[in-house]
Design a protein around this motif. Structure first.
Motif, PDB file in Angstrom:
ATOM      1  N   ALA A  60      32.427  -8.376  19.624  1.00 36.46           N
ATOM      2  CA  ALA A  60      33.116  -6.886  19.648  1.00 36.46           C
ATOM      3  C   ALA A  60      32.341  -7.371  21.811  1.00 36.46           C
ATOM      4  O   ALA A  60      33.398  -6.174  21.505  1.00 36.46           O
ATOM      5  CB  ALA A  60      31.100  -6.816  19.912  1.00 36.46           C
ATOM      6  N   GLU A  61      32.601  -8.055  22.361  1.00 39.40           N
ATOM      7  CA  GLU A  61      32.889  -7.989  23.637  1.00 39.40           C
ATOM      8  C   GLU A  61      33.979  -8.318  24.575  1.00 39.40           C
ATOM      9  O   GLU A  61      34.679  -7.490  24.732  1.00 39.40           O
ATOM     10  CB  GLU A  61      31.669  -8.528  24.419  1.00 39.40           C
ATOM     11  N   GLY A  62      34.942  -9.116  23.678  1.00 40.13           N
ATOM     12  CA  GLY A  62      36.032  -9.733  24.404  1.00 40.13           C
ATOM     13  C   GLY A  62      36.745  -8.910  22.500  1.00 40.13           C
ATOM     14  O   GLY A  62      38.260  -9.683  23.354  1.00 40.13           O
ATOM     15  N   GLY A  63      36.449  -8.434  21.113  1.00 37.81           N
ATOM     16  CA  GLY A  63      37.788  -7.825  20.790  1.00 37.81           C
ATOM     17  C   GLY A  63      38.301  -8.819  20.211  1.00 37.81           C
ATOM     18  O   GLY A  63      39.205  -9.586  19.401  1.00 37.81           O
ATOM     19  N   TYR A  64      37.306 -10.408  20.032  1.00 34.49           N
ATOM     20  CA  TYR A  64      37.860 -11.374  19.239  1.00 34.49           C
ATOM     21  C   TYR A  64      37.913 -11.091  17.859  1.00 34.49           C
ATOM     22  O   TYR A  64      36.487 -10.171  17.392  1.00 34.49           O
ATOM     23  CB  TYR A  64      37.080 -12.776  19.423  1.00 34.49           C
ATOM     24  N   VAL A  65      38.351 -11.917  17.090  1.00 28.51           N
ATOM     25  CA  VAL A  65      38.490 -10.947  15.180  1.00 28.51           C
ATOM     26  C   VAL A  65      37.239 -11.737  14.192  1.00 28.51           C
ATOM     27  O   VAL A  65      37.622 -12.266  13.514  1.00 28.51           O
ATOM     28  CB  VAL A  65      39.741 -10.286  14.811  1.00 28.51           C
ATOM     29  N   THR A  66      37.876 -13.174  14.458  1.00 32.00           N
ATOM     30  CA  THR A  66      37.149 -14.012  13.685  1.00 32.00           C
ATOM     31  C   THR A  66      37.083 -15.002  14.507  1.00 32.00           C
ATOM     32  O   THR A  66      37.218 -15.834  16.122  1.00 32.00           O
ATOM     33  CB  THR A  66      39.039 -14.803  13.251  1.00 32.00           C
ATOM     34  N   ASP A  95      43.210 -15.378  25.504  1.00 32.23           N
ATOM     35  CA  ASP A  95      41.965 -16.330  25.442  1.00 32.23           C
ATOM     36  C   ASP A  95      41.751 -17.132  24.784  1.00 32.23           C
ATOM     37  O   ASP A  95      41.743 -17.433  23.226  1.00 32.23           O
ATOM     38  CB  ASP A  95      40.438 -15.254  25.589  1.00 32.23           C
ATOM     39  N   GLU A  96      41.028 -18.796  25.615  1.00 34.14           N
ATOM     40  CA  GLU A  96      40.143 -19.839  25.005  1.00 34.14           C
ATOM     41  C   GLU A  96      38.522 -19.827  24.910  1.00 34.14           C
ATOM     42  O   GLU A  96      38.658 -20.035  26.468  1.00 34.14           O
ATOM     43  CB  GLU A  96      41.148 -21.052  25.672  1.00 34.14           C
ATOM     44  N   VAL A  97      38.387 -19.637  23.622  1.00 38.93           N
ATOM     45  CA  VAL A  97      36.804 -19.295  24.016  1.00 38.93           C
ATOM     46  C   VAL A  97      36.536 -20.329  22.728  1.00 38.93           C
ATOM     47  O   VAL A  97      36.957 -20.409  22.370  1.00 38.93           O
ATOM     48  CB  VAL A  97      36.556 -17.953  23.581  1.00 38.93           C
ATOM     49  N   ARG A  98      35.100 -21.364  23.559  1.00 36.52           N
ATOM     50  CA  ARG A  98      34.584 -22.365  23.228  1.00 36.52           C
ATOM     51  C   ARG A  98      32.581 -21.707  23.293  1.00 36.52           C
ATOM     52  O   ARG A  98      32.501 -22.030  24.154  1.00 36.52           O
ATOM     53  CB  ARG A  98      34.955 -23.621  23.820  1.00 36.52           C
ATOM     54  N   LYS A 123      26.661 -29.207  25.166  1.00 38.29           N
ATOM     55  CA  LYS A 123      25.967 -27.827  23.896  1.00 38.29           C
ATOM     56  C   LYS A 123      25.316 -27.582  25.296  1.00 38.29           C
ATOM     57  O   LYS A 123      24.766 -27.787  25.821  1.00 38.29           O
ATOM     58  CB  LYS A 123      25.348 -29.282  23.520  1.00 38.29           C
ATOM     59  N   GLY A 124      25.317 -26.488  24.264  1.00 39.78           N
ATOM     60  CA  GLY A 124      25.022 -25.217  24.788  1.00 39.78           C
ATOM     61  C   GLY A 124      26.069 -24.874  25.600  1.00 39.78           C
ATOM     62  O   GLY A 124      25.727 -22.894  26.361  1.00 39.78           O
ATOM     63  N   ASP A 125      26.770 -24.456  26.472  1.00 36.38           N
ATOM     64  CA  ASP A 125      27.767 -24.373  27.250  1.00 36.38           C
ATOM     65  C   ASP A 125      28.668 -23.350  25.968  1.00 36.38           C
ATOM     66  O   ASP A 125      29.510 -23.883  25.478  1.00 36.38           O
ATOM     67  CB  ASP A 125      28.837 -25.227  28.142  1.00 36.38           C
ATOM     68  N   MET A 126      28.806 -22.145  26.821  1.00 39.23           N
ATOM     69  CA  MET A 126      30.078 -20.939  26.608  1.00 39.23           C
ATOM     70  C   MET A 126      31.290 -20.667  27.726  1.00 39.23           C
ATOM     71  O   MET A 126      30.669 -20.992  28.452  1.00 39.23           O
ATOM     72  CB  MET A 126      29.326 -20.064  26.257  1.00 39.23           C
ATOM     73  N   ILE A 127      32.324 -21.159  27.215  1.00 39.01           N
ATOM     74  CA  ILE A 127      33.674 -20.894  28.198  1.00 39.01           C
ATOM     75  C   ILE A 127      34.524 -20.055  28.146  1.00 39.01           C
ATOM     76  O   ILE A 127      35.039 -20.223  26.144  1.00 39.01           O
ATOM     77  CB  ILE A 127      33.699 -22.108  28.817  1.00 39.01           C
ATOM     78  N   ARG A 128      35.383 -19.310  28.466  1.00 35.18           N
ATOM     79  CA  ARG A 128      36.053 -18.096  28.177  1.00 35.18           C
ATOM     80  C   ARG A 128      37.314 -18.676  29.123  1.00 35.18           C
ATOM     81  O   ARG A 128      37.353 -18.557  30.461  1.00 35.18           O
ATOM     82  CB  ARG A 128      36.226 -16.575  28.091  1.00 35.18           C
ATOM     83  N   VAL A 129      39.033 -19.366  28.880  1.00 38.39           N
ATOM     84  CA  VAL A 129      39.270 -19.636  29.843  1.00 38.39           C
ATOM     85  C   VAL A 129      41.426 -18.361  29.840  1.00 38.39           C
ATOM     86  O   VAL A 129      41.333 -18.458  28.005  1.00 38.39           O
ATOM     87  CB  VAL A 129      40.007 -20.649  29.749  1.00 38.39           C
ATOM     88  N   GLN A 152      41.044 -14.543  19.313  1.00 38.29           N
ATOM     89  CA  GLN A 152      41.716 -12.562  19.526  1.00 38.29           C
ATOM     90  C   GLN A 152      42.631 -12.231  18.123  1.00 38.29           C
ATOM     91  O   GLN A 152      42.221 -10.795  17.590  1.00 38.29           O
ATOM     92  CB  GLN A 152      42.480 -12.244  20.849  1.00 38.29           C
ATOM     93  N   ASP A 153      43.277 -13.031  17.663  1.00 37.45           N
ATOM     94  CA  ASP A 153      44.651 -12.933  16.973  1.00 37.45           C
ATOM     95  C   ASP A 153      44.009 -13.916  15.566  1.00 37.45           C
ATOM     96  O   ASP A 153      43.940 -15.336  15.957  1.00 37.45           O
ATOM     97  CB  ASP A 153      45.915 -13.894  16.971  1.00 37.45           C
ATOM     98  N   ALA A 154      43.754 -13.146  14.490  1.00 34.99           N
ATOM     99  CA  ALA A 154      43.410 -14.398  12.997  1.00 34.99           C
ATOM    100  C   ALA A 154      44.410 -15.552  12.966  1.00 34.99           C
ATOM    101  O   ALA A 154      43.624 -16.439  12.438  1.00 34.99           O
ATOM    102  CB  ALA A 154      43.474 -13.589  11.870  1.00 34.99           C
ATOM    103  N   SER A 155      45.723 -15.265  13.338  1.00 32.67           N
ATOM    104  CA  SER A 155      46.235 -16.834  13.333  1.00 32.67           C
ATOM    105  C   SER A 155      46.342 -17.723  13.895  1.00 32.67           C
ATOM    106  O   SER A 155      45.798 -18.741  13.614  1.00 32.67           O
ATOM    107  CB  SER A 155      47.678 -16.434  12.921  1.00 32.67           C
TER     108      SER A 155
END
Length: 185
Positions: A60-66, A95-98, A123-129, A152-155
């Protein structure tokens, strides 16, 4: 906190210097302390369910769809071909979110007007490039990582290679507490 290293200086940066470097690159980082509760052999659906609440909030925060889970280990079929897609300098249209739930890896960030630096995630790290950031990714020597990915894009996203060969000047070395020298790269 993930280990952030200025590669050309072979120097770990911490505190305010680390935070300023990440902010300059637009990189978002969080630590999720509740990540130790799942066994390492948990299947992908159970991982998504276990982290459903924080993942929905991030979406919801980043507009990610899947969201999905990528599970890489030494015996993964076609592992080297997969790694060869990501260990060359590239950028993405999104964005690349992991969110790392097992294992470790190394994001190398190449700022256009700054240094190359590495972010060792575990383990436990969240990152957005952020989209458009030139980078490449390597696994640590144990060649194991499991991560929730947000899109952000389902594909999904496609790497756009720079063909700079910047990655050839840097060894994929991990610096964390379970350091194992890289081999075979």
């Amino acid at each position: 906190m993930a280990t952030v290293t200025l590669r050309e200086e072979d120097r770990v940066v911490e505190g305010a210097e680390r935070d300023a470097l990440l902010a300059r690159a637009g990189i978002w980082y969080r630590r999720f302390e509740g990540s130790d509760s799942l066994p390492e052999d948990t299947d992908n659906d159970a991982i998504l369910a276990a982290y459903g609440e924080p993942i929905r909030a991030l979406m919801a925060e980043g507009g990610y769809v899947t969201a999905d889970v990528i599970n890489v280990q030494p015996e993964t079929p076609g592992l080297q071909a997969m790694l060869d897609r990501f260990n060359k300098e590239h950028w993405h249209d999104e964005d690349e979110v992991r969110f790392i739930v097992h294992g470790r890896g190394l994001f190398h960030i190449h700022l256009p007007d700054g240094p190359v630096f590495s972010i060792e995630v575990e383990k436990g790290d969240m990152i957005r490039v952020p989209r458009g950031t030139t980078h490449w990714f390597d696994l640590c020597a144990d060649r194991t990582i499991r991560a929730i990915r947000l899109f952000q894009d389902a594909s999904g996203w496609t790497p756009h290679y720079t063909d700079s060969r910047a990655e050839t000047g840097f060894q994929p070395l991990c610096f964390g507490p379970r350091y194992i020298p890289a081999q075979g790269f």
